[in-house]
Design a protein around this motif. Structure first.
Motif, mmCIF file in Angstrom:
data_model
loop_
_atom_site.group_PDB
_atom_site.id
_atom_site.type_symbol
_atom_site.label_atom_id
_atom_site.label_comp_id
_atom_site.label_asym_id
_atom_site.label_seq_id
_atom_site.Cartn_x
_atom_site.Cartn_y
_atom_site.Cartn_z
ATOM 1 N N ARG A 117 17.099 118.044 -25.572
ATOM 2 C CA ARG A 117 17.172 117.026 -24.518
ATOM 3 C C ARG A 117 15.918 117.052 -23.664
ATOM 4 N NH1 ARG A 117 22.033 114.597 -23.121
ATOM 5 N NH2 ARG A 117 21.183 114.316 -21.023
ATOM 6 N N ASP A 118 15.394 118.240 -23.408
ATOM 7 C CA ASP A 118 14.166 118.344 -22.618
ATOM 8 C C ASP A 118 12.990 117.697 -23.348
ATOM 9 O OD1 ASP A 118 15.490 119.629 -20.583
ATOM 10 O OD2 ASP A 118 14.794 121.647 -21.136
ATOM 11 N N ASP A 119 12.935 117.870 -24.671
ATOM 12 C CA ASP A 119 11.878 117.220 -25.446
ATOM 13 C C ASP A 119 11.946 115.704 -25.281
ATOM 14 O OD1 ASP A 119 10.836 119.575 -26.561
ATOM 15 O OD2 ASP A 119 12.196 119.491 -28.281
ATOM 16 N N LEU A 120 13.152 115.166 -25.431
ATOM 17 C CA LEU A 120 13.315 113.718 -25.361
ATOM 18 C C LEU A 120 13.016 113.195 -23.964
ATOM 19 C CD1 LEU A 120 16.558 113.605 -27.501
ATOM 20 C CD2 LEU A 120 14.291 112.818 -28.201
ATOM 21 N N ALA A 121 13.446 113.937 -22.958
ATOM 22 C CA ALA A 121 13.126 113.544 -21.583
ATOM 23 C C ALA A 121 11.623 113.577 -21.353
ATOM 24 C CB ALA A 121 13.843 114.465 -20.595
ATOM 25 N N ALA A 122 10.950 114.551 -21.965
ATOM 26 C CA ALA A 122 9.494 114.651 -21.816
ATOM 27 C C ALA A 122 8.787 113.469 -22.488
ATOM 28 C CB ALA A 122 8.996 115.972 -22.391
ATOM 29 N N ILE A 123 9.323 112.991 -23.623
ATOM 30 C CA ILE A 123 8.760 111.785 -24.244
ATOM 31 C C ILE A 123 8.881 110.610 -23.281
ATOM 32 C CG2 ILE A 123 9.063 110.083 -26.080
ATOM 33 C CD1 ILE A 123 9.931 112.339 -27.926
ATOM 34 N N GLY A 124 10.068 110.452 -22.688
ATOM 35 C CA GLY A 124 10.253 109.366 -21.728
ATOM 36 C C GLY A 124 9.314 109.482 -20.547
ATOM 37 N N ALA A 125 9.143 110.689 -20.014
ATOM 38 C CA ALA A 125 8.245 110.885 -18.880
ATOM 39 C C ALA A 125 6.799 110.603 -19.264
ATOM 40 C CB ALA A 125 8.390 112.308 -18.343
ATOM 41 N N THR A 126 6.419 110.930 -20.508
ATOM 42 C CA THR A 126 5.054 110.657 -20.972
ATOM 43 C C THR A 126 4.807 109.153 -21.045
ATOM 44 O OG1 THR A 126 4.971 112.719 -22.239
ATOM 45 C CG2 THR A 126 3.431 110.984 -22.880
ATOM 46 N N ILE A 127 5.771 108.419 -21.574
ATOM 47 C CA ILE A 127 5.623 106.956 -21.629
ATOM 48 C C ILE A 127 5.503 106.387 -20.215
ATOM 49 C CG2 ILE A 127 6.737 104.805 -22.326
ATOM 50 C CD1 ILE A 127 8.084 106.415 -24.606
ATOM 51 N N ALA A 255 17.484 106.030 -30.052
ATOM 52 C CA ALA A 255 16.917 106.999 -29.107
ATOM 53 C C ALA A 255 18.023 107.546 -28.217
ATOM 54 C CB ALA A 255 15.836 106.343 -28.252
ATOM 55 N N HIS A 256 17.963 108.841 -27.980
ATOM 56 C CA HIS A 256 18.947 109.497 -27.119
ATOM 57 C C HIS A 256 18.746 109.031 -25.669
ATOM 58 C CE1 HIS A 256 21.201 112.711 -25.136
ATOM 59 N NE2 HIS A 256 21.727 112.999 -26.312
ATOM 60 N N GLN A 257 19.839 108.964 -24.930
ATOM 61 C CA GLN A 257 19.764 108.535 -23.536
ATOM 62 C C GLN A 257 18.835 109.430 -22.720
ATOM 63 O OE1 GLN A 257 21.033 105.777 -22.197
ATOM 64 N NE2 GLN A 257 20.039 106.325 -20.260
ATOM 65 N N ALA A 258 18.669 110.696 -23.143
ATOM 66 C CA ALA A 258 17.794 111.608 -22.397
ATOM 67 C C ALA A 258 16.371 111.072 -22.313
ATOM 68 C CB ALA A 258 17.796 112.982 -23.058
ATOM 69 N N LEU A 259 15.919 110.350 -23.348
ATOM 70 C CA LEU A 259 14.563 109.785 -23.315
ATOM 71 C C LEU A 259 14.439 108.787 -22.170
ATOM 72 C CD1 LEU A 259 12.502 108.695 -26.401
ATOM 73 C CD2 LEU A 259 12.542 107.290 -24.343
ATOM 74 N N PHE A 260 15.418 107.911 -22.037
ATOM 75 C CA PHE A 260 15.360 106.914 -20.970
ATOM 76 C C PHE A 260 15.576 107.548 -19.603
ATOM 77 C CE2 PHE A 260 16.507 104.675 -24.856
ATOM 78 C CZ PHE A 260 15.509 103.710 -24.885
ATOM 79 N N ASP A 261 16.381 108.612 -19.555
ATOM 80 C CA ASP A 261 16.541 109.335 -18.296
ATOM 81 C C ASP A 261 15.215 109.957 -17.868
ATOM 82 O OD1 ASP A 261 19.226 108.671 -18.277
ATOM 83 O OD2 ASP A 261 19.893 110.618 -19.066
ATOM 84 N N GLY A 262 14.479 110.509 -18.839
ATOM 85 C CA GLY A 262 13.172 111.076 -18.531
ATOM 86 C C GLY A 262 12.209 110.030 -18.021
ATOM 87 N N TYR A 263 12.286 108.838 -18.591
ATOM 88 C CA TYR A 263 11.437 107.742 -18.108
ATOM 89 C C TYR A 263 11.810 107.380 -16.671
ATOM 90 C CZ TYR A 263 8.949 103.277 -18.017
ATOM 91 O OH TYR A 263 8.093 102.246 -17.692
ATOM 92 N N ALA A 265 13.059 109.107 -14.409
ATOM 93 C CA ALA A 265 12.682 110.128 -13.430
ATOM 94 C C ALA A 265 11.284 109.879 -12.878
ATOM 95 C CB ALA A 265 12.754 111.517 -14.067
ATOM 96 N N VAL A 266 10.498 109.054 -13.598
ATOM 97 C CA VAL A 266 9.128 108.756 -13.166
ATOM 98 C C VAL A 266 8.991 107.303 -12.718
ATOM 99 C CG1 VAL A 266 6.699 108.688 -13.902
ATOM 100 C CG2 VAL A 266 8.227 110.491 -14.753
ATOM 101 N N ALA A 267 9.625 106.384 -13.446
ATOM 102 C CA ALA A 267 9.467 104.953 -13.166
ATOM 103 C C ALA A 267 10.785 104.235 -13.416
ATOM 104 C CB ALA A 267 8.362 104.360 -14.050
ATOM 105 N N ALA A 268 10.970 103.119 -12.751
ATOM 106 C CA ALA A 268 12.203 102.346 -12.873
ATOM 107 C C ALA A 268 12.193 101.503 -14.152
ATOM 108 C CB ALA A 268 12.372 101.434 -11.665
ATOM 109 N N ILE A 269 13.391 101.209 -14.665
ATOM 110 C CA ILE A 269 13.564 100.265 -15.767
ATOM 111 C C ILE A 269 14.355 99.083 -15.214
ATOM 112 C CG2 ILE A 269 14.562 99.871 -18.054
ATOM 113 C CD1 ILE A 269 14.258 102.840 -18.620
#
Length: 313
Positions: A117-127, A255-263, A265-269
């Motif tokens: 989950r941390d990996d996927l959240a990190a992908i979202g945060a990177t985007i 995509a797992h929801q964790a990816l979008f949660d990671g996004y 955490a940095v920017a709104a959707i």
């Protein structure tokens, strides 16, 4: 029994020579892992010591330009957003018989179900970190930088109207539509429906966003989950609508929801993204149809494209 194209002796020799030059010491491959299922080009990892080499092969006449654009795109993204990218081996691009090789140091990574989950959240945060970079000129596109979406040239010139619906139509959908029609893989009924949709794009796209730096081909395989963080590959950067990257994240696989949660955490959707998601995938559907429309993947994307067009009337 067929062997992988990269294992042909001339290509293997070219990899060995470049890897030896990379650190000025002899380098010998000890094994090979086929990664063709993760890319549009033949590719894989040559294991070795003290480093392994990722290799990608292009047999196209513009293969060198493809790989030059990829290296330049990764350098641009790394400089503007301070995200990680793999280290090129030697110059990164090697002439071989046949074709051209793109080489970089392979990294230990977690893939598929091994991603946490941390990996996927990190992908979202990177985007999201990419999207936090805004165009200094306030325009969609990227002047003087035309890359590739997979093997297809990508025109990043801003359009005269300066609005996102016009850029998306003229620089993304229309070129891909012509290629898909010319390939013979796109039914006339689908192309006619898409032509009608293009006239309605200004109403469907919503308000123009501030142009954000996009990865451009943000499918999940283009983010490497390493022990030291996320590295980005296969970029096709320009300034555009941030929702386009979010739509491409899961157009090949969920995509797992964790990816979008990671996004988030940095920017709104924006709440309207769910309604527009398929709209932003249309050009990518067309690209796959143009390149692989006779195969099972391409035929499936014809169906998905037709479904998307029905969704938008």
């Amino acid at each position: 029994m067929p062997t992988h194209p990269l294992l042909a002796p001339p290509l293997l020799a070219a990899v060995r020579q470049a890897a030896s030059q990379h650190r000025n010491r002899p380098w010998t491959p000890a094994g090979f892992t086929d990664l063709d299922d993760r890319a549009a080009h033949p590719c894989g990892i040559f294991s070795g010591s003290p480093f392994s080499v990722f290799a990608k092969l292009s047999l196209a006449t513009d293969g060198r330009r493809q790989f030059e654009a990829e290296l330049a795109g990764r350098a641009l993204i790394a400089s503007k957003a301070a995200v990680g990218t793999p280290v090129p081996v030697a110059s990164g691009i090697v002439a071989a018989r046949p074709g051209w090789l793109l080489l970089f140091e392979a990294v230990a990574e977690r893939t598929g179900n091994a991603r946490t989950r941390d990996d996927l959240a990190a992908i979202g945060a990177t985007i999201a970190a990419l999207h936090e970079v805004r165009s200094e000129q306030g325009e969609f596109g990227l002047p003087d930088f035309n890359g590739y979406f997979g093997p297809i040239p990508q025109d990043n010139r801003p359009v005269p109207a300066g609005r996102w619906p016009d850029f998306y139509a003229e620089r993304r959908i229309e070129p891909m539509l012509r290629l898909a029609i010319d390939s013979g893989n796109l039914p006339a009924t689908v192309s006619d429906s898409l032509t009608r949709l293009l006239r309605r794009l200004p109403d469907l796209c919503g308000s123009d966003p501030v142009p954000s730096l996009l990865h451009g081909d943000a499918q999940q395989n283009n983010f490497l989950c390493t022990p030291h963080g996320i590295l980005v590959i296969d970029t096709a950067p320009y300034f555009g609508h941030p929702e386009l990257d979010l739509a491409l994240v899961d157009y090949f696989e969920p995509a797992h929801q964790a990816l979008f949660d990671g996004y988030r955490a940095v920017a709104a959707i924006d709440a309207g993204f769910a309604e527009r998601r398929e709209l932003w995938r249309i050009f990518a559907y067309l690209a796959v149809i143009a390149c692989d429309g006779k195969g099972p993947l391409g035929r499936g994307f014809v169906t998905r494209l037709a479904d998307a067009l029905r969704r938008y009337g």
